[in-house]
Design a protein around this motif. Structure first.
Motif: not given
Lengths: 112, 114
Positions: A41-44, B9, B88, B90, B106-107
């Motif tokens: 659920g996060r960016g690399p 998010r 997703m 990014l 980014g997240p």
């Protein structure tokens, strides 16, 4: 065709053990090779970047190697921790470094 | 530290809606990128921009457009969202002066189109 292949696709290891992830590429012309860690659920987040002349680079418990002749790289994780559970992505930059080719990642699970 | 932020998010939109995804970076980077990430496919480049008002198509631009009116902000637009755009997303940025063009991500925004 510019490709980046990673193996294994997924891996489960016990906390405290070491592991090695593999990356083979056919990207040309080669500029640099990067390893990223991506938590769910996060960016690399970048771990290491290696240019043609570098054959090893460390970042704490992470050590990446590069063999430009065989077009292979590995990421070695020492004394794994639960927080190492993530996807590890190998990325090869070509040409000036602007264009990137992404591997599909290795999903690592570290269990207690 | 480089900071790349994305406006949401999680996002849920209906088929046919116009969707805006915003990305802001605070390091004065010239280059900004939009990727989508799908299971088993890895990251794929949608669009990138190397300067204000400049844009270049990536590998999968169909169904998307972008806008870069200010250096720090790069927007991804889904003109008419479709279910196959559930993914997703990014955003990343990089500095032209860097030897390696390292990209900072980014997240992510997890978009669901129903």
């Amino acid at each position: 065709k510019n490709q980046v292949e990673q193996s294994p696709q997924s891996l489960i290891i016990l906390e405290g053990k070491n592991c090695t992830l593999q990356c083979n590429y056919t990207v040309s012309p080669f500029s640099n090779l990067r390893w990223y860690k991506q938590d769910t659920g996060r960016g690399p987040v970048s771990l290491t970047i290696m240019t043609f002349s570098e054959n090893t680079k460390s970042n704490g418990r992470y050590t990446a190697t590069l063999d430009a002749d065989t077009k292979q790289s590995s990421l070695h994780i020492t004394a794994s921790q639960l927080s190492d559970s993530a996807s590890y992505i190998c990325v090869v930059a070509r040409g000036s470094g602007y264009a990137l080719n992404f591997g599909k990642g290795t999903s690592l699970l570290v269990t207690p | 530290d480089v900071k790349v932020t994305q406006s949401s998010r999680y996002l849920v939109k209906r088929t046919g809606e116009k969707v805006f995804l915003e990305c802001v970076q605070d390091m004065d980077h010239e280059n900004m990128f939009w990727y989508r990430q799908d299971p088993g496919l890895g990251l794929r480049l949608i669009y990138f921009s190397y300067d204000v008002k400049m844009k270049e198509k990536g590998d999968i631009p169909e169904g998307y457009s972008v806008s870069r009116e200010k250096k720090e902000r790069f927007s991804l637009i889904l003109e008419s969202a479709s279910t196959n755009q559930t993914s997703m997303y990014l955003c990343a940025s990089s500095w032209t002066g860097s030897v390696t063009y390292e990209q900072y991500f980014g997240p992510g925004t997890r978009l669901t189109v129903t």
